[in-house]
Design a protein around this motif. Structure first.
Motif, PDB file in Angstrom:
ATOM      1  N   VAL A  52      48.849  31.907  32.740  1.00 16.66           N
ATOM      2  CA  VAL A  52      48.568  33.044  31.861  1.00 16.66           C
ATOM      3  C   VAL A  52      47.331  32.767  31.021  1.00 16.66           C
ATOM      4  O   VAL A  52      46.448  33.631  30.870  1.00 16.66           O
ATOM      5  CB  VAL A  52      49.779  33.352  30.969  1.00 16.66           C
ATOM      6  CG1 VAL A  52      49.416  34.346  29.875  1.00 16.66           C
ATOM      7  CG2 VAL A  52      50.938  33.900  31.802  1.00 16.66           C
ATOM      8  N   ARG A  53      47.242  31.572  30.472  1.00 19.08           N
ATOM      9  CA  ARG A  53      46.084  31.234  29.645  1.00 19.08           C
ATOM     10  C   ARG A  53      44.800  31.233  30.465  1.00 19.08           C
ATOM     11  O   ARG A  53      43.747  31.714  30.018  1.00 19.08           O
ATOM     12  CB  ARG A  53      46.290  29.878  28.979  1.00 19.08           C
ATOM     13  CG  ARG A  53      47.314  29.955  27.851  1.00 19.08           C
ATOM     14  CD  ARG A  53      47.738  28.574  27.371  1.00 19.08           C
ATOM     15  NE  ARG A  53      48.722  28.716  26.322  1.00 19.08           N
ATOM     16  CZ  ARG A  53      48.444  28.765  25.023  1.00 19.08           C
ATOM     17  NH1 ARG A  53      47.191  28.658  24.626  1.00 19.08           N
ATOM     18  NH2 ARG A  53      49.398  28.918  24.133  1.00 19.08           N
ATOM     19  N   ALA A  54      44.868  30.675  31.660  1.00 15.98           N
ATOM     20  CA  ALA A  54      43.681  30.634  32.517  1.00 15.98           C
ATOM     21  C   ALA A  54      43.254  32.036  32.933  1.00 15.98           C
ATOM     22  O   ALA A  54      42.066  32.384  32.883  1.00 15.98           O
ATOM     23  CB  ALA A  54      43.964  29.769  33.743  1.00 15.98           C
ATOM     24  N   GLN A  55      44.217  32.852  33.348  1.00 12.95           N
ATOM     25  CA  GLN A  55      43.909  34.196  33.832  1.00 12.95           C
ATOM     26  C   GLN A  55      43.407  35.104  32.716  1.00 12.95           C
ATOM     27  O   GLN A  55      42.495  35.912  32.921  1.00 12.95           O
ATOM     28  CB  GLN A  55      45.161  34.814  34.462  1.00 12.95           C
ATOM     29  CG  GLN A  55      44.910  36.136  35.187  1.00 12.95           C
ATOM     30  CD  GLN A  55      44.233  35.938  36.522  1.00 12.95           C
ATOM     31  OE1 GLN A  55      44.712  35.195  37.363  1.00 12.95           O
ATOM     32  NE2 GLN A  55      43.103  36.601  36.728  1.00 12.95           N
ATOM     33  N   THR A  56      43.975  34.973  31.529  1.00  9.72           N
ATOM     34  CA  THR A  56      43.559  35.804  30.397  1.00  9.72           C
ATOM     35  C   THR A  56      42.087  35.578  30.061  1.00  9.72           C
ATOM     36  O   THR A  56      41.343  36.532  29.761  1.00  9.72           O
ATOM     37  CB  THR A  56      44.431  35.509  29.160  1.00  9.72           C
ATOM     38  OG1 THR A  56      45.803  35.800  29.476  1.00  9.72           O
ATOM     39  CG2 THR A  56      44.004  36.346  27.976  1.00  9.72           C
ATOM     40  N   ALA A  57      41.657  34.333  30.114  1.00 10.10           N
ATOM     41  CA  ALA A  57      40.271  34.007  29.776  1.00 10.10           C
ATOM     42  C   ALA A  57      39.310  34.245  30.934  1.00 10.10           C
ATOM     43  O   ALA A  57      38.095  34.324  30.715  1.00 10.10           O
ATOM     44  CB  ALA A  57      40.171  32.548  29.329  1.00 10.10           C
ATOM     45  N   ARG A  58      39.855  34.378  32.147  1.00  8.82           N
ATOM     46  CA  ARG A  58      39.020  34.511  33.344  1.00  8.82           C
ATOM     47  C   ARG A  58      39.606  35.607  34.231  1.00  8.82           C
ATOM     48  O   ARG A  58      40.321  35.326  35.200  1.00  8.82           O
ATOM     49  CB  ARG A  58      38.982  33.179  34.111  1.00  8.82           C
ATOM     50  CG  ARG A  58      38.456  32.025  33.283  1.00  8.82           C
ATOM     51  CD  ARG A  58      38.866  30.687  33.858  1.00  8.82           C
ATOM     52  NE  ARG A  58      38.431  29.586  33.009  1.00  8.82           N
ATOM     53  CZ  ARG A  58      39.064  29.200  31.893  1.00  8.82           C
ATOM     54  NH1 ARG A  58      40.178  29.806  31.514  1.00  8.82           N
ATOM     55  NH2 ARG A  58      38.603  28.205  31.175  1.00  8.82           N
TER      56      ARG A  58
END
Length: 249
Positions: A52-58
């Protein structure tokens, strides 16, 4: 109260299911994913927080997670929906060690999941099967900050369960991997994680006095707190390594 329920409640108040701060997580993801359109696989993804953190920023990321627990994957899918990511992250309810995919991935993530593969090197072996040429593995694993004493061993560990940091890195390199970055969790990160773990579980029990699992939750929190404060605090370390292969397997 089953183990997964305890873990789900205990980790509800911490940014990640590992002794890492928000800043550390962001920094590690920035190192691992310099390209916003990379393909990312999390082996043993748990509730999907890293994804979730990776996808939210990218937003252009193509991310997938694997975990063998149906309730955990259900929680991960809820987290993705709550983050407004729709169906951007794919999840698979499978044994991470046996997972097969038609894709290769630019980054394979496995944080604190070595037990699911049978140890440190089997985890890297599993990750390598999914890695694109030139890709990276982001691996999180425990190590001994100092030789474990009797109090640490009495809290549920064995002397050969982990190596010291230097030996851990030596083993990884002897297996054909080069560390290109690393982060050793600080004592503050460990303390924040453990206070959050025991506190979230205790708070849940105090807020649900009528629940049949109330007593078990308090007992689990107390046992964990004792093992930490009277046992492994300052002895058990955690390192997150960004690795690339020196040779193809």
């Amino acid at each position: 109260m089953h183990r997964q329920q305890v873990s789900s409640i205990a980790h509800s108040g911490h940014p990640i299911a590992a002794p890492l701060s928000d800043d550390s997580v962001h920094a590690l993801l920035d190192r691992a994913l310099p390209r916003g359109d990379a393909r990312l696989l999390d082996l043993g993804c748990g509730s999907g927080t890293w994804l979730v953190r990776a996808q939210t920023a990218r937003p252009g990321l193509r991310a997938e997670g694997v975990d063998n627990d149906t309730e955990t994957i259900a929680a991960a899918r809820r987290a993705v929906a709550d983050a407004g990511l729709g169906d951007q992250i794919a999840f698979h309810v499978e044994d991470a060690a046996q997972f097969a995919s038609q894709h290769l991935y630019d980054v394979v993530l496995s944080i604190g999941s070595a037990h699911a593969f049978g140890g440190l090197l089997p985890t890297l072996e599993a990750a390598a099967r999914h890695l694109s040429p030139g890709g990276s593995v982001l691996l999180g694993e425990c190590f001994w900050e100092r030789e474990p004493d009797r109090a640490t061993l009495d809290s549920g560990f064995t002397p050969d369960e982990y190596d010291d940091l230097a030996t851990t890195v030596d083993r990884v390199m002897a297996d054909g991997w080069i560390p290109v970055h690393g982060h050793v969790s600080t004592l503050q990160e460990w303390d924040d994680y453990e206070w959050s773990w025991t506190g979230a579980l205790s708070r849940w029990a105090l807020d649900h006095p009528e629940h049949s699992d109330n007593g078990q939750a308090l007992e689990a929190a107390a046992a964990h707190r004792t093992a930490w404060l009277h046992g492994y605090r300052g002895t058990l370390g955690f390192v997150t390594l960004l690795l690339r292969r020196t040779t193809r397997p």
